[in-house]
Design a protein around this motif. Structure first.
Motif, PDB file in Angstrom:
ATOM      1  N   PRO A  60     -11.123   1.325   3.012  1.00  0.00           N
ATOM      2  CA  PRO A  60     -10.830   2.655   3.555  1.00  0.00           C
ATOM      3  C   PRO A  60      -9.549   3.249   2.973  1.00  0.00           C
ATOM      4  CG  PRO A  60     -11.389   1.113   5.305  1.00  0.00           C
ATOM      5  CD  PRO A  60     -11.232   0.300   4.057  1.00  0.00           C
ATOM      6  N   ALA A  61      -9.507   4.563   2.918  1.00  0.00           N
ATOM      7  CA  ALA A  61      -8.365   5.263   2.334  1.00  0.00           C
ATOM      8  C   ALA A  61      -7.071   4.948   3.063  1.00  0.00           C
ATOM      9  CB  ALA A  61      -8.632   6.768   2.330  1.00  0.00           C
ATOM     10  N   ASP A  62      -7.132   4.850   4.409  1.00  0.00           N
ATOM     11  CA  ASP A  62      -5.897   4.604   5.148  1.00  0.00           C
ATOM     12  C   ASP A  62      -5.352   3.205   4.876  1.00  0.00           C
ATOM     13  OD1 ASP A  62      -7.957   3.357   6.483  1.00  0.00           O
ATOM     14  OD2 ASP A  62      -7.243   3.892   8.493  1.00  0.00           O
ATOM     15  N   GLU A  63      -6.236   2.234   4.656  1.00  0.00           N
ATOM     16  CA  GLU A  63      -5.770   0.885   4.331  1.00  0.00           C
ATOM     17  C   GLU A  63      -5.143   0.858   2.941  1.00  0.00           C
ATOM     18  OE1 GLU A  63      -7.360  -3.728   3.792  1.00  0.00           O
ATOM     19  OE2 GLU A  63      -8.687  -2.197   4.634  1.00  0.00           O
ATOM     20  N   LEU A  64      -5.768   1.528   1.970  1.00  0.00           N
ATOM     21  CA  LEU A  64      -5.182   1.593   0.634  1.00  0.00           C
ATOM     22  C   LEU A  64      -3.825   2.269   0.679  1.00  0.00           C
ATOM     23  CD1 LEU A  64      -8.274   2.532  -1.587  1.00  0.00           C
ATOM     24  CD2 LEU A  64      -7.155   0.306  -1.388  1.00  0.00           C
ATOM     25  N   ALA A  65      -3.700   3.330   1.451  1.00  0.00           N
ATOM     26  CA  ALA A  65      -2.429   4.055   1.532  1.00  0.00           C
ATOM     27  C   ALA A  65      -1.336   3.207   2.171  1.00  0.00           C
ATOM     28  CB  ALA A  65      -2.618   5.345   2.319  1.00  0.00           C
ATOM     29  N   ALA A  66      -1.730   2.241   2.999  1.00  0.00           N
ATOM     30  CA  ALA A  66      -0.742   1.369   3.644  1.00  0.00           C
ATOM     31  C   ALA A  66      -0.226   0.292   2.703  1.00  0.00           C
ATOM     32  CB  ALA A  66      -1.363   0.720   4.881  1.00  0.00           C
ATOM     33  N   HIS A  67      -0.886   0.110   1.554  1.00  0.00           N
ATOM     34  CA  HIS A  67      -0.489  -0.952   0.631  1.00  0.00           C
ATOM     35  C   HIS A  67      -0.121  -0.452  -0.759  1.00  0.00           C
ATOM     36  CE1 HIS A  67      -1.539  -4.484   3.124  1.00  0.00           C
ATOM     37  NE2 HIS A  67      -2.449  -3.673   3.649  1.00  0.00           N
ATOM     38  N   VAL A  68      -0.649   0.678  -1.187  1.00  0.00           N
ATOM     39  CA  VAL A  68      -0.449   1.170  -2.550  1.00  0.00           C
ATOM     40  C   VAL A  68       0.365   2.458  -2.502  1.00  0.00           C
ATOM     41  CG1 VAL A  68      -1.568   1.878  -4.695  1.00  0.00           C
ATOM     42  CG2 VAL A  68      -2.681   0.192  -3.215  1.00  0.00           C
ATOM     43  N   ALA A  69       1.419   2.532  -3.316  1.00  0.00           N
ATOM     44  CA  ALA A  69       2.267   3.722  -3.359  1.00  0.00           C
ATOM     45  C   ALA A  69       1.433   4.949  -3.716  1.00  0.00           C
ATOM     46  CB  ALA A  69       3.394   3.537  -4.368  1.00  0.00           C
ATOM     47  N   ALA A  70       1.765   6.085  -3.108  1.00  0.00           N
ATOM     48  CA  ALA A  70       0.955   7.292  -3.270  1.00  0.00           C
ATOM     49  C   ALA A  70       0.866   7.734  -4.718  1.00  0.00           C
ATOM     50  CB  ALA A  70       1.526   8.416  -2.405  1.00  0.00           C
ATOM     51  N   ASP A  71       1.988   7.697  -5.465  1.00  0.00           N
ATOM     52  CA  ASP A  71       1.933   8.159  -6.853  1.00  0.00           C
ATOM     53  C   ASP A  71       1.128   7.193  -7.729  1.00  0.00           C
ATOM     54  OD1 ASP A  71       3.831   6.174  -6.625  1.00  0.00           O
ATOM     55  OD2 ASP A  71       5.298   7.130  -7.948  1.00  0.00           O
ATOM     56  N   THR A  72       1.163   5.915  -7.391  1.00  0.00           N
ATOM     57  CA  THR A  72       0.358   4.947  -8.130  1.00  0.00           C
ATOM     58  C   THR A  72      -1.127   5.172  -7.870  1.00  0.00           C
ATOM     59  OG1 THR A  72       2.119   3.309  -8.075  1.00  0.00           O
ATOM     60  CG2 THR A  72      -0.108   2.489  -8.439  1.00  0.00           C
ATOM     61  N   LEU A  73      -1.487   5.378  -6.602  1.00  0.00           N
ATOM     62  CA  LEU A  73      -2.881   5.634  -6.272  1.00  0.00           C
ATOM     63  C   LEU A  73      -3.371   6.906  -6.957  1.00  0.00           C
ATOM     64  CD1 LEU A  73      -5.244   4.536  -4.631  1.00  0.00           C
ATOM     65  CD2 LEU A  73      -4.450   5.906  -2.684  1.00  0.00           C
ATOM     66  N   ALA A  74      -2.514   7.928  -7.003  1.00  0.00           N
ATOM     67  CA  ALA A  74      -2.895   9.172  -7.679  1.00  0.00           C
ATOM     68  C   ALA A  74      -3.081   8.945  -9.171  1.00  0.00           C
ATOM     69  CB  ALA A  74      -1.834  10.244  -7.424  1.00  0.00           C
ATOM     70  N   ILE A  76      -4.025   6.257 -10.655  1.00  0.00           N
ATOM     71  CA  ILE A  76      -5.270   5.525 -10.858  1.00  0.00           C
ATOM     72  C   ILE A  76      -6.460   6.472 -10.796  1.00  0.00           C
ATOM     73  CG2 ILE A  76      -6.790   3.758  -9.851  1.00  0.00           C
ATOM     74  CD1 ILE A  76      -4.183   2.379  -8.858  1.00  0.00           C
ATOM     75  N   GLY A  77      -6.359   7.505  -9.986  1.00  0.00           N
ATOM     76  CA  GLY A  77      -7.465   8.449  -9.820  1.00  0.00           C
ATOM     77  C   GLY A  77      -7.920   8.585  -8.388  1.00  0.00           C
ATOM     78  N   GLY A  78      -7.155   7.982  -7.465  1.00  0.00           N
ATOM     79  CA  GLY A  78      -7.475   8.109  -6.053  1.00  0.00           C
ATOM     80  C   GLY A  78      -8.249   6.930  -5.500  1.00  0.00           C
ATOM     81  N   THR A  79      -8.616   7.063  -4.220  1.00  0.00           N
ATOM     82  CA  THR A  79      -9.280   5.984  -3.492  1.00  0.00           C
ATOM     83  C   THR A  79     -10.581   5.550  -4.148  1.00  0.00           C
ATOM     84  OG1 THR A  79      -8.307   6.728  -1.404  1.00  0.00           O
ATOM     85  CG2 THR A  79     -10.284   5.373  -1.258  1.00  0.00           C
ATOM     86  N   ASP A  80     -11.417   6.525  -4.528  1.00  0.00           N
ATOM     87  CA  ASP A  80     -12.713   6.178  -5.119  1.00  0.00           C
ATOM     88  C   ASP A  80     -12.540   5.423  -6.435  1.00  0.00           C
ATOM     89  OD1 ASP A  80     -13.951   7.391  -3.003  1.00  0.00           O
ATOM     90  OD2 ASP A  80     -14.418   9.256  -4.074  1.00  0.00           O
ATOM     91  N   ALA A  81     -11.571   5.853  -7.250  1.00  0.00           N
ATOM     92  CA  ALA A  81     -11.360   5.200  -8.537  1.00  0.00           C
ATOM     93  C   ALA A  81     -10.895   3.758  -8.345  1.00  0.00           C
ATOM     94  CB  ALA A  81     -10.346   5.975  -9.366  1.00  0.00           C
ATOM     95  N   LEU A  82     -10.002   3.515  -7.387  1.00  0.00           N
ATOM     96  CA  LEU A  82      -9.535   2.150  -7.167  1.00  0.00           C
ATOM     97  C   LEU A  82     -10.661   1.280  -6.621  1.00  0.00           C
ATOM     98  CD1 LEU A  82      -7.341   0.091  -7.327  1.00  0.00           C
ATOM     99  CD2 LEU A  82      -6.429   0.901  -5.150  1.00  0.00           C
ATOM    100  N   ASN A  83     -11.458   1.824  -5.722  1.00  0.00           N
ATOM    101  CA  ASN A  83     -12.602   1.060  -5.236  1.00  0.00           C
ATOM    102  C   ASN A  83     -13.592   0.766  -6.357  1.00  0.00           C
ATOM    103  OD1 ASN A  83     -12.488   0.370  -2.365  1.00  0.00           O
ATOM    104  ND2 ASN A  83     -12.313   2.570  -2.017  1.00  0.00           N
ATOM    105  N   GLU A  84     -13.703   1.678  -7.318  1.00  0.00           N
ATOM    106  CA  GLU A  84     -14.573   1.437  -8.463  1.00  0.00           C
ATOM    107  C   GLU A  84     -14.057   0.271  -9.294  1.00  0.00           C
ATOM    108  OE1 GLU A  84     -16.632   3.966 -12.148  1.00  0.00           O
ATOM    109  OE2 GLU A  84     -15.081   4.881 -10.898  1.00  0.00           O
ATOM    110  N   VAL A  85     -12.737   0.207  -9.475  1.00  0.00           N
ATOM    111  CA  VAL A  85     -12.146  -0.933 -10.182  1.00  0.00           C
ATOM    112  C   VAL A  85     -12.433  -2.231  -9.432  1.00  0.00           C
ATOM    113  CG1 VAL A  85      -9.995  -1.993 -10.931  1.00  0.00           C
ATOM    114  CG2 VAL A  85     -10.355   0.448 -11.287  1.00  0.00           C
ATOM    115  N   PHE A  86     -12.232  -2.218  -8.108  1.00  0.00           N
ATOM    116  CA  PHE A  86     -12.515  -3.416  -7.315  1.00  0.00           C
ATOM    117  C   PHE A  86     -13.961  -3.863  -7.487  1.00  0.00           C
ATOM    118  CE2 PHE A  86      -9.110  -2.341  -3.863  1.00  0.00           C
ATOM    119  CZ  PHE A  86      -8.112  -2.709  -4.743  1.00  0.00           C
TER     120      PHE A  86
END
Length: 448
Positions: A60-74, A76-86
């Motif tokens: 979930p986006a809120d869990e990712l935001a609790a662990h990954v810095a906002a500028d880093t997540l941005a 990467i391409g956002g929540t969907d992009a990081l989940n795609e990597v996973f």
């Protein structure tokens, strides 16, 4: 020269210029996963969360935001992009710890038959500021195994592993054609760094000296400085760090111009290259791009037929060709004739020479440049607390070169040079195996 990869899914073991070190190196592992080690560091806790998150995709986006810095997540391409990597990496199981420092942690992990080196870096708040997945192949357990695996990678293979003495001299421990000259790709930048260090030691330059980016000195990627506007000033230390850590071609060319081509050519001999004449005149990356990407093969053929003095005179005209006139190439072009050249034994001597310079006063930026990127080699950093790296590639060329310092104060070097003059090497597929062989060379050389 390097290959620029910017999309998350196509980045194979490389670092995003924005600072979010995300990648997914291709390859399958061999053997059973290692046993996990306990740790209480913030970075390692975040790393173990990250490994667990790969088993709960989509996170979930809120869990990712609790662990990954906002500028880093941005970046990467956002929540969907990081989940795609996973999802691409697969559901991971944590293996043994390789690095557990205050701001950086690294572990082996497995997903089915695949093995990975998973790395995270945390910021001052403890959030993940950088993350990377790199494919991991098992380390060869003997020189015979290393030789067999290396020879299977390319038609032309040279390798050397050496011990570095306190006097800076190298002693070959093992080799495959260690004195056979091969194309280097961007590993030539070691000689540029050496020339810069010598100019600084002589008082003719300073790490903090500012140098402005010039349009006529810009090159093509790999790198990011070609996108900076002319007039942007960086220190020579910054140029060196860009040149080595992300293999920035524009940084390399600016440093060649700053110290002078003749100075870099002298550095070939000073750093132990046994045949400096093979690299004369010492080309900038821009010049090589023009020779191989403009009016090819006519311009390249004409240049190669000239003696060295006439080649030097020709470079002025080559430098006037606009980068817009360069067409990229995807198959090998004259890798045995138009490139930068050295043997693996030469490269071990160059790494030893740079280590010797690093021990001089005021040379900390040299070490920073060489140690920022260790290409996720997967060495246990408790045993090998210092790792320097520089690699290189172009179609038909792939090289990796390491210097490692052990917890017993030893220094070891390993250089693996691959080339194929007829077909491109699949860098994404080969890199985990190539790194494993370099790792094996260092570990085997460290044995008593």
């Amino acid at each position: 020269m390097g290959i620029d990869r910017r999309s998350v899914m196509s980045m194979i073991g490389f670092t995003l210029p924005a600072g979010a070190a995300v990648g997914a190196a291709v390859g399958t592992g061999i053997g059973a996963p290692a046993t996990a080690q306990s740790s209480t560091g913030v970075a390692d806790r975040q790393l173990r969360w990250l490994i667990g998150a790969t088993r709960r995709v989509p996170v979930p986006a809120d869990e990712l935001a609790a662990h990954v810095a906002a500028d880093t997540l941005a970046a990467i391409g956002g929540t969907d992009a990081l989940n795609e990597v996973f999802a691409q990496v697969g559901a991971l199981t944590a293996g043994r710890s390789l690095t557990d420092a205050a701001t950086k942690a690294e572990r082996l992990a497995t997903a089915g038959a695949a093995q990975w080196v998973v790395t995270v870096e945390v910021d001052g708040t403890g959030l993940i500021a950088g993350l990377h997945f790199a494919g991991y192949h098992d380390t060869p357990r003997s020189w015979a195994e290393l030789d067999r695996r290396a020879r299977a990678l390319a038609p032309n293979v040279s390798f050397a592993a050496a011990r570095v003495g306190r006097d800076g001299h190298t002693a070959l421990v093992h080799g495959i054609a260690p004195d056979t000259r091969r194309p280097l790709g961007s590993a030539f930048k070691l000689y540029v760094l050496g020339a810069l260090a010598d100019e600084i030691a002589a008082g003719r330059a300073s790490w903090q000296e500012k140098l402005a980016i010039r349009d006529d000195w810009k090159s093509l990627p790999s790198g990011v400085l070609q996108d900076r506007p002319a007039g942007t000033e960086l220190t020579l230390a910054d140029f060196a760090r860009y040149m080595i850590s992300i293999s920035d071609n524009t940084a390399a060319d600016h440093l060649i111009h700053r110290v002078g081509r003749a100075r870099v050519e002298r550095e070939l001999g000073r750093l132990g290259n046994a045949d400096p004449a093979a690299d004369l005149p010492f080309l900038t990356t821009r010049e090589l791009f023009v020779l191989k990407g403009h009016d090819y093969p006519r311009l390249a053929s004409r240049y190669q037929r000239l003696p060295v003095p006439a080649r030097r005179a020709q470079l002025a005209a080559i430098d006037r060709v606009p980068l817009s006139a360069v067409t990229p190439w995807t198959t090998p072009r004259r890798v045995n004739g138009l490139e930068w050249f050295a043997t693996p034994a030469d490269i071990c001597r160059a790494l030893a020479g740079l280590s010797d310079r690093y021990r001089g006063a005021g040379m900390a930026p040299l070490g920073t440049a060489m140690s920022t990127n260790d290409q996720y080699i997967g060495l246990n950093r408790r045993r090998f607390p210092m790792v320097w790296y520089k690699g290189g590639s172009e179609p038909g060329v792939l090289t990796v070169n390491f210097l490692a310092g052990t917890d017993r104060g030893e220094q070891l070097a390993a250089s693996l040079l691959l080339s194929d003059p007829e077909r491109s090497l699949d860098e994404a597929a080969l890199l985990p195996e190539v790194i494993a062989l370099a790792r094996g060379g260092l570990e085997l050389a460290a044995r008593r």
